[in-house]
Design a protein around this motif. Structure first.
Motif, PDB file in Angstrom:
ATOM      1  N   HIS A 327       0.815  -1.220   0.000  1.00 50.94           N
ATOM      2  CA  HIS A 327       0.000   0.000   0.000  1.00 50.94           C
ATOM      3  C   HIS A 327       0.841   1.260   0.000  1.00 50.94           C
ATOM      4  CE1 HIS A 327      -3.435  -2.549   0.398  1.00 50.94           C
ATOM      5  NE2 HIS A 327      -2.889  -3.123   1.469  1.00 50.94           N
ATOM      6  N   LEU A 328       2.021   1.194  -0.610  1.00 51.77           N
ATOM      7  CA  LEU A 328       2.851   2.401  -0.720  1.00 51.77           C
ATOM      8  C   LEU A 328       2.458   3.130  -1.994  1.00 51.77           C
ATOM      9  CD1 LEU A 328       6.251   0.834   0.332  1.00 51.77           C
ATOM     10  CD2 LEU A 328       4.969   2.582   1.589  1.00 51.77           C
ATOM     11  N   LEU A 329       2.470   4.482  -1.940  1.00 50.17           N
ATOM     12  CA  LEU A 329       2.107   5.278  -3.115  1.00 50.17           C
ATOM     13  C   LEU A 329       3.367   5.605  -3.917  1.00 50.17           C
ATOM     14  CD1 LEU A 329      -0.519   7.741  -1.641  1.00 50.17           C
ATOM     15  CD2 LEU A 329      -0.904   5.775  -3.156  1.00 50.17           C
ATOM     16  N   ILE A 330       3.335   5.302  -5.186  1.00 48.65           N
ATOM     17  CA  ILE A 330       4.501   5.563  -6.038  1.00 48.65           C
ATOM     18  C   ILE A 330       4.298   6.878  -6.772  1.00 48.65           C
ATOM     19  CG2 ILE A 330       5.868   4.753  -8.009  1.00 48.65           C
ATOM     20  CD1 ILE A 330       5.013   1.908  -7.183  1.00 48.65           C
ATOM     21  N   ALA A 331       5.251   7.792  -6.634  1.00 46.51           N
ATOM     22  CA  ALA A 331       5.145   9.095  -7.304  1.00 46.51           C
ATOM     23  C   ALA A 331       5.875   9.095  -8.646  1.00 46.51           C
ATOM     24  CB  ALA A 331       5.710  10.197  -6.413  1.00 46.51           C
ATOM     25  N   GLU A 332       6.922   8.278  -8.762  1.00 48.65           N
ATOM     26  CA  GLU A 332       7.722   8.352  -9.984  1.00 48.65           C
ATOM     27  C   GLU A 332       8.520   7.063 -10.169  1.00 48.65           C
ATOM     28  OE1 GLU A 332      10.710  11.418  -9.787  1.00 48.65           O
ATOM     29  OE2 GLU A 332      11.762  10.631 -11.549  1.00 48.65           O
TER      30      GLU A 332
END
Ligand SMILES: Nc1ncnc2c1ncn2[C@@H]1O[C@H](COP(=O)(O)OP(=O)(O)OP(=O)(O)O)[C@@H](O)[C@H]1O
Ligand SMILES: [Mg+2]
Lengths: 371, 276
Positions: A327-332
């Motif tokens: 559930h980690l948000l990936i920005a790039e």
């Protein structure tokens, strides 16, 4: 030589592209040495290229010993191209430029500049040169230097009247043009050298370490001047140790090692994307590098993002799945290119290792002077 | 245009390095001393010549005698100027080629679209104009001072000045060769002086050769004599000529000029072949 950069991910046996265990792609011929380069450039149309070098060797005598400064160099630089020649101290860069300007005669091979032999005076028309460690006669002022060398280049008096102040302005010496060159600082002399190289509106420009001794602002100015010159269609040949500058200015580079071209290609090709990626997570998201490393991935955390080396795209996507599963948000997610500096060091060290294995004795003395 | 630029460059260099100023200073000093000495001469010779001088204005018929006095004086000065002029000129131009060949400087010149022969000969021409101008001041000054004081205008003195320039040019050719080959200013100055000194004993080349034990030795002396500039011999002829006693022999002049020309030619060839 520049210090070895701390590359975030280092593993000699990584499965990345490129031959001979190199992390970096080999854009130049498949051959191990110049023989390969020769195959590619043997068919060069020497008349069409701005600069063509064919099988050039240059030997110097050091007492009874002979020193090969250039060893069968083949190169071609297209019109309007910006070409960077890289190499360690004593690799032969300056020697090659001198041969290209007719200052020195090659022991064998031939060079052509705009299809002509540069030893002929007329062939040097509209060729600018900023020599390494140049020394303007100290008794001249900046303006007088430009006038003298402009006159020797055959520029008309009226044109010089107009151009000299413009050039001084361009290189940031306006107001100092009336001072004796002997009183200039190192960087000022270098700027004057550039102005002098531009005095007859060259369509080929040879620059031997143009930013040597120039401050960062000046370096940027010089880069801007070169880019502007280039827009007018000028071919530019640069020798430099400042690889970041080269990377920003040049289209094409060649790496010279002990007088031989060991790698050659476009900057783009040499610094091809590697199988390394930067993965940046959203604000406040933390992924532990240790945990991912535990799963067989080569990961380094740096500046709030992860740099990861993967075998293929599938592996990269598995990593993304892992992070998403947590559930980690990936920005790039972005591919990393090898810096030219990394390529350079890799190539030069590779050559040195290869030389040490095949021939324990040195072929050419070390740059420090050796014996 | 390019030749002009090179000549201007030579003058600028001479000006900035104080060689021009030094030359002018020494010349002025010499001319001042001369003015002073000549007055003394007239006073010294007052009994013998003073009256002669006085009458000379009114009685042109006595001219020849005055002319002899003047010619003797001029002959002595020609001898002095011959040594001093060449000495100064060699000194003033000795650094020309070594400076041009300085690492980092030569690159700037030689890569311009100008042939190396043109470049070197342009600098040579610059040196010639520089030294000619200086000799003109020095010799011309002496000539004018003596002539104005005595009202005797002896054109032979001017011919002698031209010969001084010729001998210097021969040396300049040699200096260019030494400069191109060694890039050394001290050598470019010392070797011409050595030639100058060597020419003194070589005046007696026939007698030295006759005294030699071996034929090889004798041959060597004669060869040296014929190759090297005959500076001492020309100096002797030159003073004799000003006196009105002799005309300078042709062969010493021709071989001295040939020596300079061959050296200059060799310098041009060497400069063209050089790697910088
Ligand atoms: N005029 C010369 N005489 C003898 N050897 C020379 C001469 N010029 C260069 N060399 C030798 O040739 C080799 C290459 O020198 P070069 O100046 O081309 O190196 P470079 O690549 O320009 O080095 P740097 O990065 O230090 O400027 C060196 O080993 C040098 O000693
Ligand atoms: Mg160099």
């Amino acid at each position: 030589m520049p210090a070895l950069p701390a590359t975030p991910i280092a593993s000699g046996d990584s499965p990345a592209q490129g031959g001979r265990g190199s992390r970096y792609p080999r854009a130049a011929p498949a051959g191990e040495n110049n023989a390969g380069a020769a195959n590619v450039y043997a068919g060069v149309d020497t008349d069409a290229a701005a600069i063509a070098v064919r099988g050039v060797s240059k030997e110097f005598r050091h007492g009874r010993r002979r020193l090969r400064a250039l060893d069968g160099v083949n190169l071609a630089v297209g019109r309007g191209e910006v070409f960077g020649l890289l190499g360690a101290n004593g690799a032969g860069k300056t020697t090659l430029v001198k041969v290209l300007l007719g200052l020195a005669r090659p022991t064998s091979g031939e060079v052509r500049v705009r299809g002509r032999d540069p030893r002929r005076a007329a062939a040097r028309r509209r060729i600018g040169y900023l020599p390494e460690g140049h020394r303007f006669p100290g008794y001249l002022t900046g303006k007088a230097s430009l006038r003298l060398f402009g006159r020797l280049a055959g520029v008309a008096e009226g044109t010089l009247d107009q151009r000299i102040p413009e050039l001084l302005e361009l290189v940031g010496l306006a107001g100092r043009g009336g001072d004796r060159v002997g009183r200039y600082s190192k960087g000022m002399t270098q700027r004057l050298g550039l102005a002098c190289a531009l005095v007859d509106e060259p369509d080929i420009l040879f620059l031997d370490e143009p930013t040597d001794g120039v401050d960062p602002v000046g370096r940027r100015q010089i880069r801007d001047i070169l880019l502007a010159t280039r827009r007018h269609g000028t071919t530019i040949f640069i020798n430099s140790h400042l690889l970041s500058e080269v990377e920003r200015t040049c289209d094409h580079v060649a790496i010279l090692h002990q007088g031989r071209v060991v790698r050659e290609g476009t900057v783009e090709d040499l610094t091809l994307p590697t199988m390394r990626y930067r993965v940046r997570l959203g604000e406040g998201q933390a992924a532990t590098a240790e945990r991912l490393t535990g799963e067989g991935l080569n990961v380094v955390a740096s500046n709030g993002s992860l740099e990861v080396e993967v075998a293929d795209l599938a592996a990269l996507n598995r990593l993304v799945d892992r992070l998403r599963a947590d559930h980690l948000l990936i920005a790039e997610v972005s591919p990393l290119r090898a810096a030219l500096e990394d390529v350079f060091i890799e190539v030069v060290e590779g050559e040195e290792r290869a030389a040490a294995v095949s021939d324990p004795g040195p072929r050419t003395p070390d740059p420090g002077g050796g014996r | 245009m390019k030749t002009w630029a090179l000549i201007v460059d030579t003058w600028r260099e001479a000006l900035a390095r104080y060689t021009l100023l030094g030359f002018l200073a020494v010349s002025s000093l010499f001319l001042l001393v001369l003015t002073f000495a000549l007055n003394l001469d007239i006073v010294d010779g007052a009994l013998a010549a003073g009256t002669l001088f006085g009458k000379a204005f009114e009685v042109p018929g006595k001219g020849p005698a005055i002319a002899t006095v003047v010619a003797t004086g001029q002959s002595v000065f020609a001898g002095i100027l011959y040594v001093l002029g060449v000495f100064l000129a060699v000194f003033a131009t000795g650094s020309q080629v070594p400076n041009l060949q300085h690492r980092g400087t030569v690159d700037l010149y030689v890569t311009r679209p100008i042939g190396r022969t043109h470049l070197l000969l342009g600098r040579f021409l610059g040196a010639v104009t520089l030294v000619s101008a200086n000799l003109l001041i020095l010799c011309g000054g002496v000539f004018v001072i003596i002539s104005a004081k005595t009202h005797v205008w002896n054109p032979r003195f001017l011919v002698a000045s031209a010969l001084i320039l010729l001998v210097f040019l021969s040396y300049l050719g040699f200096m260019y060769l030494v400069g191109v080959l060694t890039s050394s200013t001290p050598l470019s100055i010392m070797l011409p002086y050595a030639l100058y000194l060597l020419s003194v004993p070589l005046v007696a080349h026939d007698r030295i050769a006759a005294a030699m034990d071996t034929r090889i030795g004798a041959g060597a002396v004669q060869t040296l004599y014929w190759i090297l500039p005959k500076t001492a011999e020309i100096g002797r002829d030159l003073t004799g000529y000003v006196l009105g006693k002799a005309t300078p022999a042709f062969l010493p002049l021709a071989t001295t000029a040939a020596f300079g020309a061959v050296c200059l030619g060799a310098a041009v060839v060497a400069f063209n072949r050089k790697n910088f």
